[in-house]
Design a protein around this motif. Structure first.
Motif, PDB file in Angstrom:
ATOM      1  N   TYR A  47      -3.251   5.417   5.598  1.00 28.52           N
ATOM      2  CA  TYR A  47      -2.726   4.054   5.659  1.00 28.52           C
ATOM      3  C   TYR A  47      -1.748   3.795   6.793  1.00 28.52           C
ATOM      4  O   TYR A  47      -1.455   2.641   7.096  1.00 28.52           O
ATOM      5  CB  TYR A  47      -2.085   3.700   4.309  1.00 28.52           C
ATOM      6  N   GLN A  66      -5.874  -3.284   2.471  1.00 29.98           N
ATOM      7  CA  GLN A  66      -4.981  -3.285   3.632  1.00 29.98           C
ATOM      8  C   GLN A  66      -5.624  -4.025   4.800  1.00 29.98           C
ATOM      9  O   GLN A  66      -4.945  -4.722   5.559  1.00 29.98           O
ATOM     10  CB  GLN A  66      -4.652  -1.851   4.022  1.00 29.98           C
ATOM     11  N   LYS A 109      -7.742   0.812   1.151  1.00 30.46           N
ATOM     12  CA  LYS A 109      -7.780   0.647   2.611  1.00 30.46           C
ATOM     13  C   LYS A 109      -8.414  -0.690   2.981  1.00 30.46           C
ATOM     14  O   LYS A 109      -7.973  -1.367   3.920  1.00 30.46           O
ATOM     15  CB  LYS A 109      -8.554   1.801   3.247  1.00 30.46           C
ATOM     16  N   VAL A 116       0.875  -1.167   0.000  1.00 34.85           N
ATOM     17  CA  VAL A 116       0.000   0.000   0.000  1.00 34.85           C
ATOM     18  C   VAL A 116       0.916   1.221   0.000  1.00 34.85           C
ATOM     19  O   VAL A 116       1.780   1.353   0.864  1.00 34.85           O
ATOM     20  CB  VAL A 116      -0.903   0.001   1.247  1.00 34.85           C
TER      21      VAL A 116
END
Length: 452
Positions: free
Chosen positions: A430, A254, A251, A210
């Motif tokens: 993040y 993630q 996101k 990411v």
């Protein structure tokens, strides 16, 4: 105009300490890591009558490349010979010196390399660079048009691109096969995400990163959805639904634990290379020029990496966008501007020059005519052909007709927008866990204050 130009340049200068070490990770050139960072001058040896052209660059390898190609120009054009005097300077020093020379009307070179992140500042008001549209014309039909567009304003083209920087996927096939994943079956972002989950469950290691200090993957996903950072009138619009959707999707990726931030915040970083080299991450979504990083900094992966088209949201989406870039410009007031434009169009856009862009630098040439030359693209002695387990140009030819550009790249607001994204916004989302919309609203306000 001149006061406004100074204001914009000062803004860019303030970014320098943040950008200079990682320009390629924040829409830099992709070739700036070949810069020595030190000053130096190189002058060609030419016999007989010639026109001398002063050239500024911040990339040491460009000196040698330009000299070699100018010699080929002289051989083919004995009645229009040129002698290049090339000065290599530190990144900030060169761009600042150019700004002052154009502002004062004194001391500017004939030709200059301008990094993509700096280029919009030179497009403000009355452009002091030469319109190169006519010089580009002989090569236009075989040159990736989106790479010409990023150095354009109001329909005129002011920069000659160095490479395409087509965003592609680099898959570590050895790692993926060990987890039962066939990368050739990954076509969409949903399939990419699912493969990541499967890989993490099988290995306990990360699938892909990411980004927090770059936006290579983000920009591709955004353009594929028809989004941007500005609205249709050129106004700042970081809170638009499309950008929110893209950043939230990442996101959520993630959140699966299969995707994680990488040291240095993106794949093209000296802190990140060891993580990929040791197998901590299996995939990179990066511009094509990442090939040169593999052969230089991730040598343990030789023979293990395949290059493939990046995922799309759905059929019909744009398959790739160009990332990074250095545009070569001609100063409008140069006494030899017309000749300089003709010579450097040959040096940057001709088939002969673009073959060397691949052979020497490992970049994807902007002249697509050479993409079909298998003697070049499948040369078994080429170190890039040897390194990857697929032929790099097979992927380029697959996406050839679907390489777009982020419109904002040619806007004067882009350097500030990009700086905010890669230093604040993405870290807030993040690394710090801030909700996507909240982070974008905060950055929107920060930039509105700056622009106003």
């Amino acid at each position: 105009m001149k006061k406004r130009l100074i204001a914009v340049m000062l803004c860019v200068v303030m970014m320098a300490s943040l950008l200079v070490g990682c320009k390629s990770g924040s829409e830099g050139s992709g070739d700036d890591k070949d810069s020595s960072g030190s000053a130096g001058t190189n002058t060609m040896e030419v016999e007989g009558d010639y026109t001398e052209l002063e050239v500024w660059t911040f990339i040491e390898l460009h000196q040698e490349f330009y000299t070699n190609m100018a010699e080929k120009w002289n051989e083919a054009n004995p009645d229009k010979q040129v002698k290049l005097t090339l000065s290599n300077m530190q990144y900030d020093d060169m761009h600042n010196k150019l700004s002052l020379a154009l502002e004062s009307g004194e001391g500017a070179p004939d030709v200059v390399d301008i990094e993509l992140g700096k280029f919009p500042a030179f497009m403000v008001g009355d452009v002091e660079l030469m319109d190169l549209t006519e010089s580009i014309e002989p090569y236009k039909d075989t040159t990736v048009e989106s790479r010409l567009d990023i150095y354009s304003k109001d329909g005129s083209r002011y920069g000659l691109p160095t490479h395409v920087g087509a965003t592609v996927a680099f898959y570590n096939t050895e790692l993926l096969e060990g987890a039962g994943i066939d990368y050739t079956q990954i076509k969409t972002w949903d399939e990419f995400k699912a493969a990541g989950v499967k890989y993490y469950e099988a290995t306990g290691k990360y699938f892909a990163c990411v980004e927090t200090f770059a936006n290579w993957m983000i920009n591709l996903m955004l353009v594929q959805k028809g989004g941007d950072y500005l609205d249709g009138d050129g106004n700042l619009d970081l809170t638009n639904d499309t950008l929110v959707e893209v950043l939230q999707y990442i996101k959520d990726m993630q959140g699966t634990s299969a995707f994680a931030t990488v040291p240095g915040g993106q794949p093209d970083n000296e802190e990140a290379y060891p993580s990929y080299n040791s197998g901590d991450y299996a995939v990179q979504i990066m511009p094509f020029w990442q090939t040169s990083r593999f052969t230089s900094y991730m040598t343990d992966l030789e023979g293990d990496v395949a290059i493939a088209p990046a995922p799309v949201w759905k059929d019909g989406d744009v398959k790739s966008i160009g990332g990074g870039g250095t545009g070569t410009a001609v100063v409008k007031t140069s006494e030899n501007a017309d000749l300089a434009a003709e010579v450097f169009a040959f040096i940057k856009l001709s088939e002969e020059a673009n073959k060397e862009v691949w052979n020497v630098l490992g970049f994807d040439p902007v002249n697509t005519a050479v993409w079909e030359d298998e003697e070049l693209t499948k040369n078994p002695d080429n170190k890039f052909v040897q390194f990857f387990n697929t032929y790099p140009f097979d992927t380029l030819n697959e996406i050839k007709d679907s390489i777009a550009a982020l419109d904002t790249l040619s806007n004067e607001k882009w350097p500030s927008i990009n700086n905010e994204l890669v230093t604040t916004t993405l870290n807030n989302i993040y690394e710090n866990g801030m909700p996507v919309k909240e982070a974008l609203e905060e950055s929107q306000q920060t930039l509105e204050n700056e622009f106003n």
